[in-house]
Each structure stands twice: as C-alpha cells, then as structure tokens.
Design an enzyme around this catalytic site. Sequence first.
Site: not given
Length: 440
Positions: A21, A25-26, A29, A111, A138-139, A175, A211, A247, A368
């Site tokens: 989580g 914005g997702n 998730s 991504n 995390h990304r 992204e 993003r 996205h 994705c």
Amino acid sequence: MSTAFEVNFDGLIGPSHNYGGMSEGNLASASNSGEVSNPREAALQGLEKMRLLLRAGLVQGVLPPLPRPNYDLLVAAGFGGSDAQMIEAAASQAPQLLKAAYSASSMWAANAATVSPSADTSDGRLHLTAANLSTMLHRSIEHPDTVATLLAIFENEDRFAVHAALPMHADFADEGAANHVRLGESHGSEGVELFVYGRESGESTAGFPARQTKLASESIARSHGLAPQRTVFARQSRAAIDAGAFHNDVVSVGSTDTLFYHELAFERTDETLEALRKAGDGLFDLKSVMVPQADVPIEDAIRSYLFNSQLLQMPGEDRLVLLAPLETEETESTRRFCEKMTTGNGPIGRVQFVDVRQSMRNGGGPACLRLRVVMTEDEIAAAHQGVMMDEAKIDALQDIVRRTYRDRLSPADLADPAFANECQLAREALLEALELSGLI
C-alpha cells in the site's frame, strides 16, 4: 520501411510481491494494503499471460525481477551490520522503509522506461530511457538496476541506445511508457509519439500527485532524437488524476493508428486529437475511440482497468484486440461498452479477458505488466536471446517459481531474514535460466 514487431517485454513478478500500500493515488494498492499476497500465483499468472500472446503469434520477451531487498536503501537510511541485522533493525525501527526495500513494483514494466523505435529516431537506433520514478520512494530505487538490466538485454550499441534516468528532481519526474503512446500506420513505419504529462516544472497541485512532468517528457524526446513535428505533448486531466488515474495508461491506450481513451483522459481533448492528426499527416489517418463518461463513469474505468489493457495487432486479424483484465468483464458498464464497441465496425474488433488478479489487487493491469518495444527483425536478433520467450522457457520459469516462491506472504513476513535469502536464491535461479547471470 522494414518489417517490425511490437515485442512485449513483461515484468516477471518477483518473490517479494506483497500488498504494501505504498503508492499514493493508486486506489487498488491502498484498498488492499496489508493483506496477504500470493507471489507464486502472481508470477504464474503473469507467465500464463505471456504464453497466451506467444501462442497467438506475437513476439514475447521478459524482464527479470530486480534484487530484493534493496540493501543500498537500508544502508543509505543508516542501517549497518550484516544483512540479517539490517533487516531486523529496519523491521523494528522503520517498517515502511523495509517494505520499500522489498517492493516488487518493477513487475510493472510499463514504468521501466520510455521507448522510441528506430523508425522514429534521428540516428536510426532504438532508444530506451530508464524512468526515474522519483515521485514514490519504493519506485525511485529501481532505476539503477533497471539500467543494468536494459544494458544486458540491449547491449549492441550499433542498434540500441540505453539512457540513464533523468535527474532525481521533482521537475524531472518521469514514470516511463505508462505516459507514452506510439502511433503509426504500422509498427515498422515512421510514427507519432504522444507524451502525456500531469504538471509543468515547479507546479504544485492539490490532491493526488501528478507523477509525470512536461520537462521530463520533452527531455526524453530530445535525447531520443525525435522529430518535433512528429511529437505531441498533451496534458492529462486533473479530473482523471484525482479519480485515481495515476498514469495515463489507466485512462488511455493506443496502438498502430488507433487511440482508445476515456472522455476525461486529457485536459484538452480536441486540441490533443487535432495535434495528433497534424503530426500524423502523410503517415496515417488517426482512428480515435472515445469512451463517454455517461457510458462508463471514470470510477468504473479505473476500478475495472478498462484502459490498462493491451491493444494488440494479432496475426491474421484485421481489427485490433483488447486484452483486458477479468475485472473489466465483471464491471457492468465496461462489459456493456466492450460488447457495443466490438459489434460495430470500429478499429477494435475483439476483447479478450485475462486473469492477472494478483497484480490488479496491487494496482496494475495487463498493460502495466509489459514494456512495449517495437523492434525490427535485425534488432530482435541483436538483443539478448535469453529473455526471448518460447514455450520451453516459460515452462522452465514456471518450474522455478513453483519451487522457490511462497504462496502466502504478509507484510510482517518481510521481517524474517530467511525470506531475504529465499528472494536471492529465487532471483539467481531465474537469471541463470534467462542467461543473465552477470546481473547476480
């Protein structure tokens, strides 16, 4: 014009796939945060999607999972000692940071990078720019390993140009291909590249984060050597972002000469379509398929991931095929629209549904999971062959997954140092099967 193919390089879902989580914005998730995941099932579902497209006659590649946990992140955060000591300390002192270090989000290969085929670039090489993914912690740790992976696969500098990520600053937030669409008469012909951004440099917005910046998109277009008259920059609508379209590929997807999009996808839709028609003048006639808000509310489009689907040119079929998640079929408004769309004479002739529920629950659909790379026959031959899929290789990868992945993983399990060893051994086995042992 040379013969070219759209090669889908799917991200192989890693053994640390969990519902952390962490992606603001997702909505998917966030709603599944903390629940128990099934990494084994997730990876097998992804590999079956690859098999489906391979059997349909498409060219299919794979990108291996990145090393997890990312110890560099933990060291940078001040943790020291042995690997086990760092994990145990982070679990007690900074559990959110440990979740970030374990993130399997590189599975969403859309991504990983932005890709421009050789037909569009000034030097005639295929260009790939790794995304910095700077908006989410995390990304943001992915791109060094992503660059290493891309260099291992696209190592022939005569045919490929792999660019490092843009600067790690908010003005350069990038992204990757999730905000990029390539359109053209065919995969091998010169095309038009559409870059979709959510904000200008220095601009701050309330609500969910936008993003992708315009500066990032413009910088990539320049480094790829794209012709300005064949390049379009369009702004994603704030309404779409605030509804959960983190996205552009959550509200829009395109392939060959067709753009399939939601009514609320772009801030200025008419201007965007006109710019695409002008950029494609003399190359192709744009076919646009708009999904009205009255038919499919944007909340349904995002929940079902209607647009986070693969729009494919299948061998032997004269109309495009939309490969959509099962959730699209299970949502009444999107199912009705798909039925209506395919009974007409438009450019999309069929919708096929695929089970990627483990990915969907973390906020990523079929689109994705793949990085689209348009490649000529010579470029395919020049790429690293170990990542090009056939039935035997898919079988081999599935055998490794069944042997090394857990079928149950909760965020609390990340605190166990033994799990880190499991992840390492699983990845090593996968890399050996893909002949990428140099990445170990």
